[in-house]
Design an enzyme around this catalytic site. Structure first.
Site, PDB file in Angstrom:
ATOM      1  N   THR A   1     -22.052  44.164  27.951  1.00 41.59           N
ATOM      2  CA  THR A   1     -22.458  45.542  27.663  1.00 41.59           C
ATOM      3  C   THR A   1     -21.233  46.429  27.433  1.00 41.59           C
ATOM      4  O   THR A   1     -21.155  47.139  26.429  1.00 41.59           O
ATOM      5  CB  THR A   1     -23.309  46.084  28.839  1.00 41.59           C
TER       6      THR A   1
ATOM      7  N   GLU B   1     -29.359  39.741  40.009  1.00 38.30           N
ATOM      8  CA  GLU B   1     -28.766  40.557  41.086  1.00 38.30           C
ATOM      9  C   GLU B   1     -29.602  40.463  42.370  1.00 38.30           C
ATOM     10  O   GLU B   1     -29.100  40.631  43.465  1.00 38.30           O
ATOM     11  CB  GLU B   1     -28.636  42.021  40.656  1.00 38.30           C
TER      12      GLU B   1
ATOM     13  N   CYS C   1     -18.019  41.715  30.794  1.00 41.53           N
ATOM     14  CA  CYS C   1     -19.330  42.354  30.715  1.00 41.53           C
ATOM     15  C   CYS C   1     -19.680  42.536  29.241  1.00 41.53           C
ATOM     16  O   CYS C   1     -18.948  43.225  28.511  1.00 41.53           O
ATOM     17  CB  CYS C   1     -19.262  43.698  31.436  1.00 41.53           C
TER      18      CYS C   1
ATOM     19  N   CYS D   1     -24.516  38.086  27.808  1.00 49.00           N
ATOM     20  CA  CYS D   1     -24.359  38.879  29.035  1.00 49.00           C
ATOM     21  C   CYS D   1     -23.809  37.916  30.082  1.00 49.00           C
ATOM     22  O   CYS D   1     -24.323  36.800  30.239  1.00 49.00           O
ATOM     23  CB  CYS D   1     -25.707  39.436  29.468  1.00 49.00           C
TER      24      CYS D   1
ATOM     25  N   ASP E   1     -17.017  43.738  36.086  1.00 48.50           N
ATOM     26  CA  ASP E   1     -18.365  43.711  35.518  1.00 48.50           C
ATOM     27  C   ASP E   1     -19.191  44.741  36.288  1.00 48.50           C
ATOM     28  O   ASP E   1     -18.747  45.258  37.316  1.00 48.50           O
ATOM     29  CB  ASP E   1     -18.980  42.307  35.670  1.00 48.50           C
ATOM     30  N   SER E   2     -20.399  44.972  35.809  1.00 43.66           N
ATOM     31  CA  SER E   2     -21.277  45.904  36.515  1.00 43.66           C
ATOM     32  C   SER E   2     -21.718  45.321  37.857  1.00 43.66           C
ATOM     33  O   SER E   2     -22.115  46.064  38.753  1.00 43.66           O
ATOM     34  CB  SER E   2     -22.504  46.189  35.660  1.00 43.66           C
TER      35      SER E   2
ATOM     36  N   HIS F   1     -24.084  37.804  33.140  1.00 38.75           N
ATOM     37  CA  HIS F   1     -25.003  37.423  34.228  1.00 38.75           C
ATOM     38  C   HIS F   1     -25.788  36.149  33.874  1.00 38.75           C
ATOM     39  O   HIS F   1     -26.242  35.433  34.765  1.00 38.75           O
ATOM     40  CB  HIS F   1     -26.038  38.522  34.483  1.00 38.75           C
TER      41      HIS F   1
END
Ligand code: DGL
Length: 266
Positions: free
Chosen positions: A75, A151, A73, A184, A10-11, A186
């Site tokens: 995205t 984050e 992810c 998403c 993931d990012s 997150h």
């Protein structure tokens, strides 16, 4: 049977929601996680940049000789379809498994989808849901502040995140959806806040959870499960400092995140 690790990326921290579910479903599997914490967030970048970053992430995991790759992810799964890489191992994103779970959940045929701006622009979840049932109404909303809030550790009962979430979610709640996709990875980290705002009547579909279930089924079907019978080893790699990753990962994964974390240049 295959003893190699499962690769998940993931990012940033979001893919840990998939790791957590994967570890619950298949505790004997080794997992190698890569979080591109140096370049997070991906969700407000151009298609070209997201594809480039995703290819770097996949190449890193291929070098680790994993047996399957999960793009945990929303995205990447929405924007970087057909990465242009010759991936010879099983590969899955989050869109199809999550759309299927939402399709199976809705009774009133009204589904909400929240995700990053890049994800919502592609209408990826909407297209997939409409493919399953064209009569389902899909209400989409991008929530660009959620990833930076997560984050930076604005989780738990945080008042700022709650205010932002109310602004994003109340229009969706008022549109009478009975199911909401957290598009998403997150977002499950702030699921308690989202649940409180949406209320009891709305089923929340966690893309990490839906994808972990899907990936586990795929591994079983392909006879690629690790049958060593020992608890799996989880290794975490990040592209920025270990400290900032560990702080939030700790709250989310508990002791798990302290196992092995290493910074790498990709
Ligand atoms: N977890 C990623 C997703 O599912 C975060 C995107 C981002 O980095 O903006 O979309």
């Amino acid at each position: 049977m295959n003893d190699k690790a499962i690769g998940i990326f993931d990012s940033g921290l979001g893919g840990l929601t998939t790791v957590k579910e994967m570890a619950k479903i298949l505790p004997g599997e080794d997992i190698i996680y890569f979080g591109d914490t140096l370049r997070v967030p991906y969700g407000n970048r151009s298609r070209e940049t997201i594809i480039k970053y995703a290819m770097d992430d996949v190449k890193f995991l291929l070098k680790q000789d994993v047996k399957m790759i999960i793009a945990a992810c929303g995205t990447v799964s929405s924007v970087a379809t057909g990465l242009g890489l010759d991936i010879k191992i099983p590969f899955t994103g989050v869109v199809e498994p999550t759309a299927m779970a939402a399709y199976l959940s809705t009774k009133n045929k009204r589904i909400g989808v929240i995700g990053t701006t890049a994800t919502i622009k592609t209408n990826s979840y909407k297209k997939e849901i409409k493919r399953l049932d064209p009569e389902i109404e899909v209400i989409e909303k991008d929530c660009p502040l959620f990833v930076p809030l997560v984050e930076n550790g604005f989780i738990g009962n945080d008042t700022i995140t709650t205010l932002v979430a109310e602004k994003y979610l109340l229009p969706i709640k008022n549109s009478n959806v009975d199911t909401l996709i957290l598009g998403c990875t997150h977002y499950p980290i702030i699921q308690p806040i989202i649940e409180r705002i949406m209320g009891r009547g709305v089923a929340i579909i966690d893309s990490g959870k839906a994808t972990a279930k899907f990936a586990a089924k795929k591994l079983k079907e392909l006879n690629l499960l690790n049958k060593k019978g020992k608890k799996g080893i989880h290794s975490f790699f990040v592209s920025d400092s270990i400290e900032s990753f560990s702080k939030t990962a700790d709250i989310f994964l508990g002791e798990e995140s302290r196992c092995f974390v290493k910074k790498v240049d990709i």
